[in-house]
Motif scaffolding. Structure first.
Motif, short mmCIF file in Angstrom:
data_model
loop_
_atom_site.label_atom_id
_atom_site.label_comp_id
_atom_site.label_asym_id
_atom_site.label_seq_id
_atom_site.Cartn_x
_atom_site.Cartn_y
_atom_site.Cartn_z
N LEU A 57 -10.69 -8.93 1.26
CA LEU A 57 -11.38 -9.50 2.40
C LEU A 57 -12.27 -10.65 1.93
CD1 LEU A 57 -12.44 -6.50 4.66
CD2 LEU A 57 -11.02 -8.47 5.30
N SER A 58 -12.07 -11.80 2.48
CA SER A 58 -12.81 -12.99 2.09
C SER A 58 -14.31 -12.78 2.28
CB SER A 58 -12.34 -14.19 2.93
OG SER A 58 -13.03 -15.35 2.57
N GLY A 59 -15.08 -13.07 1.23
CA GLY A 59 -16.53 -12.96 1.31
C GLY A 59 -17.07 -11.57 1.18
N GLN A 60 -16.20 -10.58 0.89
CA GLN A 60 -16.63 -9.19 0.76
C GLN A 60 -16.11 -8.62 -0.56
OE1 GLN A 60 -16.28 -6.64 4.23
NE2 GLN A 60 -16.06 -8.40 5.58
N PRO A 61 -16.81 -8.88 -1.66
CA PRO A 61 -16.34 -8.42 -2.98
C PRO A 61 -16.09 -6.92 -3.00
CG PRO A 61 -18.20 -9.92 -3.21
CD PRO A 61 -18.08 -9.60 -1.74
N GLY A 62 -14.93 -6.53 -3.53
CA GLY A 62 -14.59 -5.12 -3.65
C GLY A 62 -13.99 -4.50 -2.41
N ALA A 63 -13.91 -5.27 -1.32
CA ALA A 63 -13.36 -4.75 -0.07
C ALA A 63 -11.98 -5.34 0.16
CB ALA A 63 -14.27 -5.07 1.10
N TYR A 64 -11.08 -4.50 0.66
CA TYR A 64 -9.71 -4.93 0.96
C TYR A 64 -9.38 -4.57 2.40
CZ TYR A 64 -9.34 -5.13 -4.13
OH TYR A 64 -9.55 -5.42 -5.46
N VAL A 65 -8.33 -5.18 2.92
CA VAL A 65 -7.85 -4.86 4.26
C VAL A 65 -6.39 -4.45 4.17
CG1 VAL A 65 -7.26 -7.27 4.79
CG2 VAL A 65 -7.69 -5.65 6.65
N ASP A 66 -6.05 -3.41 4.90
CA ASP A 66 -4.69 -2.88 4.94
C ASP A 66 -4.28 -2.75 6.39
OD1 ASP A 66 -2.26 -1.71 4.29
OD2 ASP A 66 -3.11 -0.05 3.16
N GLY A 67 -3.01 -2.48 6.64
CA GLY A 67 -2.54 -2.22 7.98
C GLY A 67 -1.33 -3.04 8.38
N TYR A 68 -0.82 -2.74 9.56
CA TYR A 68 0.38 -3.41 10.06
C TYR A 68 0.17 -4.92 10.17
CZ TYR A 68 4.22 -4.69 13.16
OH TYR A 68 5.32 -5.29 13.70
N ASP A 69 -0.97 -5.34 10.72
CA ASP A 69 -1.25 -6.77 10.84
C ASP A 69 -1.24 -7.47 9.49
OD1 ASP A 69 -1.56 -6.83 13.62
OD2 ASP A 69 -3.68 -6.29 13.50
N VAL A 70 -1.73 -6.79 8.48
CA VAL A 70 -1.81 -7.38 7.14
C VAL A 70 -0.41 -7.58 6.57
CG1 VAL A 70 -2.75 -7.12 4.81
CG2 VAL A 70 -4.05 -6.30 6.78
N GLN A 102 -12.74 -21.83 11.63
CA GLN A 102 -13.07 -20.92 10.54
C GLN A 102 -11.85 -20.16 10.05
OE1 GLN A 102 -16.19 -18.44 12.08
NE2 GLN A 102 -17.48 -20.18 12.67
N ILE A 103 -10.85 -20.02 10.93
CA ILE A 103 -9.59 -19.36 10.59
C ILE A 103 -8.46 -20.20 11.17
CG2 ILE A 103 -10.52 -17.01 10.43
CD1 ILE A 103 -9.68 -16.55 13.32
N ASP A 104 -7.24 -19.97 10.68
CA ASP A 104 -6.08 -20.71 11.17
C ASP A 104 -5.35 -19.97 12.28
OD1 ASP A 104 -6.35 -22.81 9.26
OD2 ASP A 104 -5.51 -21.49 7.75
N VAL A 105 -5.31 -18.64 12.19
CA VAL A 105 -4.61 -17.83 13.19
C VAL A 105 -5.33 -16.50 13.34
CG1 VAL A 105 -2.34 -18.86 12.74
CG2 VAL A 105 -3.04 -16.80 11.49
N ILE A 106 -5.05 -15.83 14.47
CA ILE A 106 -5.52 -14.46 14.69
C ILE A 106 -4.30 -13.55 14.66
CG2 ILE A 106 -6.63 -12.84 16.29
CD1 ILE A 106 -8.06 -15.32 17.53
N ILE A 107 -4.32 -12.57 13.76
CA ILE A 107 -3.28 -11.53 13.74
C ILE A 107 -4.02 -10.21 13.75
CG2 ILE A 107 -1.26 -10.61 12.54
CD1 ILE A 107 -0.84 -13.30 11.23
#
Length: 272
Positions: A57-70, A102-107
């Motif tokens: 996750l951008s700007g959140q050291p040590g944090a990740y994002v998972d899931g269908y959207d990812v 701030q972002i290119d797309v929303i998923i």
């Protein structure tokens, strides 16, 4: 060859269009910046555990994002030859963040409603799901099979979503003030403040999977909510001016079979 052609097409279109000031600039880092909540499992959720599907996750050291959207976002980025960057943004802030560059797309499991389409463009669908009711297993509403079975119930939904609009289809419903997260919705039903909340089927499955005191009701045929195609599908949101990127993403999604999409969702549910 196909991937190279798509990327070159985007570069060419962006170069020719002097009026295009999109933040989607392939030459500046080759990055596709995606916005999502990171709190909407199984579409997306935050985790500290890294695996083959997670993205930092951008700007959140040590944090990740998972899931269908990812998984979908990674697939799109890979097919376009881009590096994926993911930012966690509150639901109500996603479209403003897109418009602000701030972002290119929303998923983010976002439905392509006509209201949203006034300010953003949407890709073709990348998933479709039914709308269900989540209740306590010991609730008097747990045996309901129709919307009429929820007559007089206290029902809540997430702020700024289709689900909040659907509540008023329930006869004599007590439409509670919407809440800002599914954790809050879950706690509201578990504590008895609300009798039920509305969610997409994959989200309900995820919540029930980790809360044995909850169950969900999946209506059949005309017994459930009246929804349009735009209400049961999810799509990628883009700025109106980013037509080259929209065309490229639609080309990628056209190659993605329904079987693969369903398999990715099932895998996300199992991981979550």
């Amino acid at each position: 060859m196909r991937r190279m052609f798509v990327v070159l097409t985007i570069l060419f279109a962006l170069t020719l269009s002097a009026c295009s000031t999109s933040s989607y600039e392939v030459e500046e880092g080759n990055t596709l910046v995606v916005g999502l909540e990171a709190a909407y499992a199984p579409y997306n959720w935050t985790t500290q555990a890294q695996n083959e599907f997670t993205v930092p996750l951008s700007g959140q050291p040590g944090a990740y994002v998972d899931g269908y959207d990812v998984v979908v976002a990674q697939y799109i980025a890979d097919e376009l030859g881009l590096v994926l960057e993911v930012k966690a943004i509150e639901w109500d802030g996603l479209i403003p963040a897109l418009q602000a560059g701030q972002i290119d797309v929303i998923i983010a499991g976002m439905s392509p409603t006509s209201e949203r389409a006034q300010t953003v463009n949407f890709s073709s669908e990348y998933y479709r799901a039914q709308q269900v009711m989540v209740v306590r297993t010991d609730s008097s509403f747990a045996a309901a099979t129709t919307l009429a079975g929820f007559t007089g119930a206290k029902v809540v939904a997430q702020l700024g979503t289709l689900q909040d609009d659907l509540i008023d289809q329930i006869p004599s419903v007590v439409h509670q003030t919407p809440l800002d997260s599914y954790n809050a919705l879950t706690n509201s039903v578990l504590s008895g403040v609300a009798d039920a909340f509305i969610a997409e089927l994959p989200v309900a499955m995820s919540i029930v999977q980790s809360n044995s005191n909850l169950t969900f009701i999946n209506f059949t045929g005309s017994n459930g909510f009246t929804v349009s195609e735009e209400d049961i599908t999810t799509a990628v949101a883009l700025r109106k001016r980013d037509t080259a990127l929209l065309e490229a993403i639609n080309g990628v999604l056209a190659e993605l079979s329904v079987e693969t999409r369903d398999a990715w969702m099932l895998a996300a549910l199992n991981r979550q």
